[in-house]
Scaffold this motif. Structure first.
Motif, PDB file in Angstrom:
ATOM      1  N   LEU A  36      76.815  28.776 -83.136  1.00  7.37           N
ATOM      2  CA  LEU A  36      76.699  30.116 -83.722  1.00  7.37           C
ATOM      3  C   LEU A  36      77.583  30.245 -84.955  1.00  7.37           C
ATOM      4  CD1 LEU A  36      76.563  32.096 -80.378  1.00  7.37           C
ATOM      5  CD2 LEU A  36      74.755  32.045 -82.117  1.00  7.37           C
ATOM      6  N   GLU A  37      78.759  29.633 -84.918  1.00  8.94           N
ATOM      7  CA  GLU A  37      79.658  29.700 -86.074  1.00  8.94           C
ATOM      8  C   GLU A  37      79.004  29.068 -87.298  1.00  8.94           C
ATOM      9  OE1 GLU A  37      83.122  27.251 -85.720  1.00  8.94           O
ATOM     10  OE2 GLU A  37      84.170  28.266 -87.350  1.00  8.94           O
ATOM     11  N   GLU A  38      78.349  27.938 -87.063  1.00 11.40           N
ATOM     12  CA  GLU A  38      77.697  27.252 -88.189  1.00 11.40           C
ATOM     13  C   GLU A  38      76.554  28.097 -88.756  1.00 11.40           C
ATOM     14  OE1 GLU A  38      77.668  23.140 -87.900  1.00 11.40           O
ATOM     15  OE2 GLU A  38      76.007  22.836 -89.307  1.00 11.40           O
ATOM     16  N   ILE A  39      75.790  28.727 -87.867  1.00 10.75           N
ATOM     17  CA  ILE A  39      74.694  29.592 -88.333  1.00 10.75           C
ATOM     18  C   ILE A  39      75.262  30.788 -89.096  1.00 10.75           C
ATOM     19  CG2 ILE A  39      72.847  31.143 -87.570  1.00 10.75           C
ATOM     20  CD1 ILE A  39      72.466  29.170 -85.154  1.00 10.75           C
ATOM     21  N   LEU A  40      76.325  31.388 -88.547  1.00 11.80           N
ATOM     22  CA  LEU A  40      76.868  32.611 -89.154  1.00 11.80           C
ATOM     23  C   LEU A  40      77.654  32.326 -90.425  1.00 11.80           C
ATOM     24  CD1 LEU A  40      77.834  34.752 -86.071  1.00 11.80           C
ATOM     25  CD2 LEU A  40      75.731  34.643 -87.393  1.00 11.80           C
ATOM     26  N   THR A  41      78.163  31.105 -90.560  1.00 12.42           N
ATOM     27  CA  THR A  41      78.835  30.736 -91.805  1.00 12.42           C
ATOM     28  C   THR A  41      77.866  30.849 -92.982  1.00 12.42           C
ATOM     29  OG1 THR A  41      80.343  29.249 -90.679  1.00 12.42           O
ATOM     30  CG2 THR A  41      79.999  28.840 -93.027  1.00 12.42           C
ATOM     31  N   TYR A  42      76.622  30.464 -92.748  1.00 10.34           N
ATOM     32  CA  TYR A  42      75.663  30.394 -93.856  1.00 10.34           C
ATOM     33  C   TYR A  42      74.680  31.554 -93.872  1.00 10.34           C
ATOM     34  CZ  TYR A  42      77.774  25.830 -94.011  1.00 10.34           C
ATOM     35  OH  TYR A  42      78.693  24.816 -94.066  1.00 10.34           O
ATOM     36  N   ARG A  43      74.560  32.285 -92.758  1.00 13.65           N
ATOM     37  CA  ARG A  43      73.682  33.456 -92.689  1.00 13.65           C
ATOM     38  C   ARG A  43      72.319  33.215 -93.340  1.00 13.65           C
ATOM     39  NH1 ARG A  43      75.147  38.648 -90.673  1.00 13.65           N
ATOM     40  NH2 ARG A  43      77.026  38.227 -89.509  1.00 13.65           N
ATOM     41  N   PRO A  44      71.559  32.266 -92.824  1.00 22.08           N
ATOM     42  CA  PRO A  44      70.258  31.979 -93.441  1.00 22.08           C
ATOM     43  C   PRO A  44      69.296  33.163 -93.308  1.00 22.08           C
ATOM     44  CG  PRO A  44      70.432  30.891 -91.316  1.00 22.08           C
ATOM     45  CD  PRO A  44      71.785  31.462 -91.611  1.00 22.08           C
ATOM     46  N   ASP A  45      68.359  33.265 -94.248  1.00 24.39           N
ATOM     47  CA  ASP A  45      67.287  34.258 -94.123  1.00 24.39           C
ATOM     48  C   ASP A  45      66.223  33.770 -93.162  1.00 24.39           C
ATOM     49  OD1 ASP A  45      68.235  36.139 -96.186  1.00 24.39           O
ATOM     50  OD2 ASP A  45      67.919  34.416 -97.518  1.00 24.39           O
ATOM     51  N   ILE A  46      66.107  32.436 -93.094  1.00 27.23           N
ATOM     52  CA  ILE A  46      65.152  31.794 -92.189  1.00 27.23           C
ATOM     53  C   ILE A  46      65.879  30.697 -91.430  1.00 27.23           C
ATOM     54  CG2 ILE A  46      63.079  30.333 -92.103  1.00 27.23           C
ATOM     55  CD1 ILE A  46      61.935  32.233 -94.046  1.00 27.23           C
ATOM     56  N   LEU A  47      65.743  30.706 -90.120  1.00 32.82           N
ATOM     57  CA  LEU A  47      66.441  29.730 -89.277  1.00 32.82           C
ATOM     58  C   LEU A  47      65.428  29.038 -88.382  1.00 32.82           C
ATOM     59  CD1 LEU A  47      69.028  28.506 -87.983  1.00 32.82           C
ATOM     60  CD2 LEU A  47      69.100  30.525 -86.502  1.00 32.82           C
ATOM     61  N   CYS A  48      65.350  27.706 -88.512  1.00 32.89           N
ATOM     62  CA  CYS A  48      64.402  26.914 -87.727  1.00 32.89           C
ATOM     63  C   CYS A  48      65.192  25.983 -86.816  1.00 32.89           C
ATOM     64  CB  CYS A  48      63.509  26.086 -88.646  1.00 32.89           C
ATOM     65  SG  CYS A  48      62.421  27.102 -89.665  1.00 32.89           S
ATOM     66  N   LEU A  49      65.000  26.119 -85.518  1.00 33.25           N
ATOM     67  CA  LEU A  49      65.760  25.324 -84.557  1.00 33.25           C
ATOM     68  C   LEU A  49      64.831  24.518 -83.665  1.00 33.25           C
ATOM     69  CD1 LEU A  49      68.342  28.037 -83.314  1.00 33.25           C
ATOM     70  CD2 LEU A  49      68.658  26.362 -85.157  1.00 33.25           C
ATOM     71  N   GLN A  50      65.321  23.327 -83.270  1.00 31.63           N
ATOM     72  CA  GLN A  50      64.655  22.523 -82.241  1.00 31.63           C
ATOM     73  C   GLN A  50      65.628  22.328 -81.079  1.00 31.63           C
ATOM     74  OE1 GLN A  50      65.023  21.083 -85.478  1.00 31.63           O
ATOM     75  NE2 GLN A  50      63.175  22.138 -86.139  1.00 31.63           N
ATOM     76  N   GLU A  51      65.046  21.968 -79.940  1.00 29.77           N
ATOM     77  CA  GLU A  51      65.822  21.711 -78.708  1.00 29.77           C
ATOM     78  C   GLU A  51      66.599  22.950 -78.257  1.00 29.77           C
ATOM     79  OE1 GLU A  51      67.762  18.042 -77.953  1.00 29.77           O
ATOM     80  OE2 GLU A  51      66.447  16.885 -79.261  1.00 29.77           O
ATOM     81  N   VAL A  52      65.966  24.097 -78.352  1.00 27.75           N
ATOM     82  CA  VAL A  52      66.590  25.341 -77.881  1.00 27.75           C
ATOM     83  C   VAL A  52      66.267  25.499 -76.391  1.00 27.75           C
ATOM     84  CG1 VAL A  52      66.678  27.842 -78.161  1.00 27.75           C
ATOM     85  CG2 VAL A  52      66.331  26.363 -80.168  1.00 27.75           C
ATOM     86  N   ASP A  53      67.289  25.373 -75.539  1.00 26.68           N
ATOM     87  CA  ASP A  53      67.083  25.666 -74.109  1.00 26.68           C
ATOM     88  C   ASP A  53      67.982  26.813 -73.637  1.00 26.68           C
ATOM     89  OD1 ASP A  53      69.469  24.181 -74.081  1.00 26.68           O
ATOM     90  OD2 ASP A  53      68.904  22.945 -72.359  1.00 26.68           O
ATOM     91  N   HIS A  54      68.477  27.578 -74.606  1.00 26.39           N
ATOM     92  CA  HIS A  54      69.219  28.807 -74.298  1.00 26.39           C
ATOM     93  C   HIS A  54      68.731  29.922 -75.211  1.00 26.39           C
ATOM     94  CE1 HIS A  54      72.414  27.757 -71.362  1.00 26.39           C
ATOM     95  NE2 HIS A  54      72.223  26.522 -71.820  1.00 26.39           N
ATOM     96  N   TYR A  55      67.415  30.117 -75.265  1.00 30.28           N
ATOM     97  CA  TYR A  55      66.873  31.150 -76.141  1.00 30.28           C
ATOM     98  C   TYR A  55      67.111  32.538 -75.551  1.00 30.28           C
ATOM     99  CZ  TYR A  55      63.631  33.862 -78.994  1.00 30.28           C
ATOM    100  OH  TYR A  55      63.085  34.807 -79.824  1.00 30.28           O
ATOM    101  N   TYR A  56      66.591  32.775 -74.348  1.00 27.88           N
ATOM    102  CA  TYR A  56      66.592  34.140 -73.815  1.00 27.88           C
ATOM    103  C   TYR A  56      67.986  34.621 -73.451  1.00 27.88           C
ATOM    104  CZ  TYR A  56      61.591  33.638 -73.909  1.00 27.88           C
ATOM    105  OH  TYR A  56      60.309  33.451 -74.344  1.00 27.88           O
ATOM    106  N   ASP A  57      68.888  33.704 -73.058  1.00 28.46           N
ATOM    107  CA  ASP A  57      70.218  34.154 -72.633  1.00 28.46           C
ATOM    108  C   ASP A  57      71.242  34.090 -73.766  1.00 28.46           C
ATOM    109  OD1 ASP A  57      70.737  31.445 -72.852  1.00 28.46           O
ATOM    110  OD2 ASP A  57      71.231  31.132 -70.744  1.00 28.46           O
ATOM    111  N   THR A  58      70.921  33.466 -74.892  1.00 28.98           N
ATOM    112  CA  THR A  58      71.927  33.326 -75.953  1.00 28.98           C
ATOM    113  C   THR A  58      71.370  33.664 -77.337  1.00 28.98           C
ATOM    114  OG1 THR A  58      73.002  31.574 -74.656  1.00 28.98           O
ATOM    115  CG2 THR A  58      73.615  31.735 -76.993  1.00 28.98           C
ATOM    116  N   PHE A  59      70.470  32.819 -77.836  1.00 28.17           N
ATOM    117  CA  PHE A  59      70.082  32.970 -79.243  1.00 28.17           C
ATOM    118  C   PHE A  59      69.273  34.229 -79.503  1.00 28.17           C
ATOM    119  CE2 PHE A  59      71.205  28.522 -78.870  1.00 28.17           C
ATOM    120  CZ  PHE A  59      72.089  28.423 -79.926  1.00 28.17           C
TER     121      PHE A  59
END
Ligand code: NDP
Ligand code: CA
Length: 323
Positions: A64-87
C-alpha cells in the motif's frame, strides 16, 4: 529499524523536459504483480527471502505504501488474493473504483489456509475517469478456455473528455507454455480490437479508442506473445523500452528471485500503449542490482518478487481536432 527503501527516480525519456501541460495533464499508470499471499508463503519457495518479510500483516503495508507513494490514476494488479478484505475497501476510501476477476482455478486454493483465489484487479481514480463499460474475460487458447483472465474497461477522462481503454492480464507462467501464452495473447488482442473499434452511436464518435494494456505476460521479449503485441494492428508500443538509451530495449529484469531450482532474473511485465494516440512522458526507473541486494526479491524493501512499473502518459493532439 531497517534502512529506508531505495528511492526510485522518475525518468523523462528522450530528454523530455518535466513540464506541465495544463490543458492536457498526464495519466499515471501503475502495473504490478504483487505476489499472491498464499503463493508467496505456500508455493513459491523463495529460499533467500526472510519469512518475516512474507508476513501479510507487514507486507500489505509495503504494498500500500508503494501504491500511495505514486498515487496512480490507473492501477493494474496481478496475484491479488486480498481484494475484498484489503484492496477494495482501502482503495475505495482513497477515491478509487475497483474491479476484480479471480482465476477460475487459482493455485492459491491448493494452499492450506488460503484467503481465496488470486486474480487481476483494475482500479481507476473516480475523480479522473467515469466508467463506460467493463469486460471480464476468461482467455481462450485455440478456442479452449484457459485458467487465465483479463479485465478491460473503457473510461472517459473527465478532464479532457477523451476515451481510454485499459486492460490488465496475467498470462500462463512457466517455460514450456510459450505457445499457450501466445494463443492467450492473440485472444486478448482480438477482444481488444473489437472493444476499441466496435460500432454503435456512442462509440462511433469515439473512433479507435486509445489503449493501455498492463500485465504480467510471463514472457521474455524474445517470446512469440511479445512479438504479437508489438506488431499488432492496434499499434502498441511497450512503455519501458523508453527507459533505454536507444528507446528500443526492454529493462534487463522486472522480476528477480531465488528458488530451490536456482536464480531467475527476467523481464515479464509490460505496459503497452497506443503510440499514435498516447505519449509516455516519464517512467519510474528500475532498481539496480545493488539496490535489490544479494537475496533478490521479495525482501524487506520490496514486498513482491515482481517490481512495480509506473509511467505517466498523455493524449496526443488529435489531428482532426486541431482545426
Ligand atoms: P501458472 O503456471 O500460470 O502459475 C501460477 C502461479 O505460480 C503464478 O502466479 C506464477 O507466478 C507462479 N509460479 C511460476 N513459476 C513458479 C515456480 N517455478 N514455482 C512456484 N510458483 C511458480 O498456473 P495456472 O493458472 O496454470 O494454474 C496451475 C495450478 O492451478 C495447478 O498447479 C493447480 O494447482 C491449479 N489448477 C487446478 C485445477 C483443478 O481442476 N482443480 C485446474 C487448473 C489448475 P508468476 O506469474 O509470478 O511467474
Ligand atoms: Ca508469482
Amino acid at each position: 529499524g531497517r534502512p529506508a527503501r531505495p528511492h526510485r527516480d522518475l525518468v523523462y525519456p528522450r530528454g523530455m523536459a518535466p513540464y506541465h501541460h495544463n490543458h492536457n495533464p498526464s495519466i499515471r499508470v501503475m502495473q504490478w504483480n504483487i505476489l499472491a499471499q498464499a503463493l508467496g508463503e505456500g508455493k513459491d519457495g523463495f529460499i533467500r527471502c526472510p519469512l518475516d518479510a512474507l508476513n501479510w500483516h507487514e507486507r500489505k503495508y509495503l504494498i500500500l505504501e508503494e501504491i500511495l507513494t505514486y498515487r496512480p490514476d490507473i492501477l493494474c494488479l496481478q496475484e491479488v488474493d486480498h481484494y475484498y478484505d484489503t484492496f477494495q475497501p482501502i482503495m475505495a476510501s482513497l477515491g478509487y473504483h475497483g474491479s476484480f476477476l479471480p482465476k477460475p482455478w487459482s493455485p492459491c486454493l491448493d494452499v492450506e489456509q488460503n484467503n481465496g483465489p488470486d486474480g487481476c484487479a483494475l482500479f481507476y481514480r473516480r475523480s479522473r475517469f467515469s466508467l463506460q463499460a467493463t469486460a471480464h474475460l476468461r482467455l481462450s487458447a485455440m478456442m479452449l478456455p484457459t485458467n487465465q483472465v483479463a479485465i478491460v474497461q473503457t473510461l472517459n477522462c473527465r478532464m479532457t473528455g477523451r476515451w481510454l481503454c485499459v486492460a490488465v492480464t496475467h498470462l500462463k507462467a512457466r517455460s514450456g507454455w510459450e505457445r499457450l501464452r501466445s494463443a492467450q495473447g492473440a485472444d486478448l488482442l482480438q477482444n481488444l480490437r473489437s472493444i476499441t473499434s466496435r460500432g454503435g452511436s456512442q462509440t462511433e464518435a469515439m473512433g479507435a479508442v486509445p489503449l493501455v494494456v498492463c500485465g504480467d505476460f510471463n514472457a521474455e521479449p524474445s517470446e512469440d506473445v511479445y512479438r504479437r503485441f508489438s506488431s499488432s494492428p492496434l499499434g502498441l508500443n511497450s512503455a519501458y523500452k523508453l527507459l533505454s538509451s536507444d528507446g528500443q530495449t526492454e529493462p534487463a529484469y522486472t522480476t528477480w528471485k531465488i528458488r530451490p531450482s536456482g536464480e531467475s532474473c527476467s523481464t515479464l511485465d509490460y505496459i503497452w500503449y497506443t503510440h499514435d494516440a498516447l505519449s509516455v512522458e516519464s517512467l519510474l526507473d528500475i532498481p539496480t542490482e545493488e539496490q535489490i541486494g544479494p537475496d533478490r526479491l521479495p525482501s524487506y524493501h520490496y514486498p513482491s518478487d515482481h517490481l512495480s512499473l509506473l509511467c505517466d502518459v498523455s493524449f496526443r493532439e488529435e489531428p482532426h481536432r486541431l482545426m
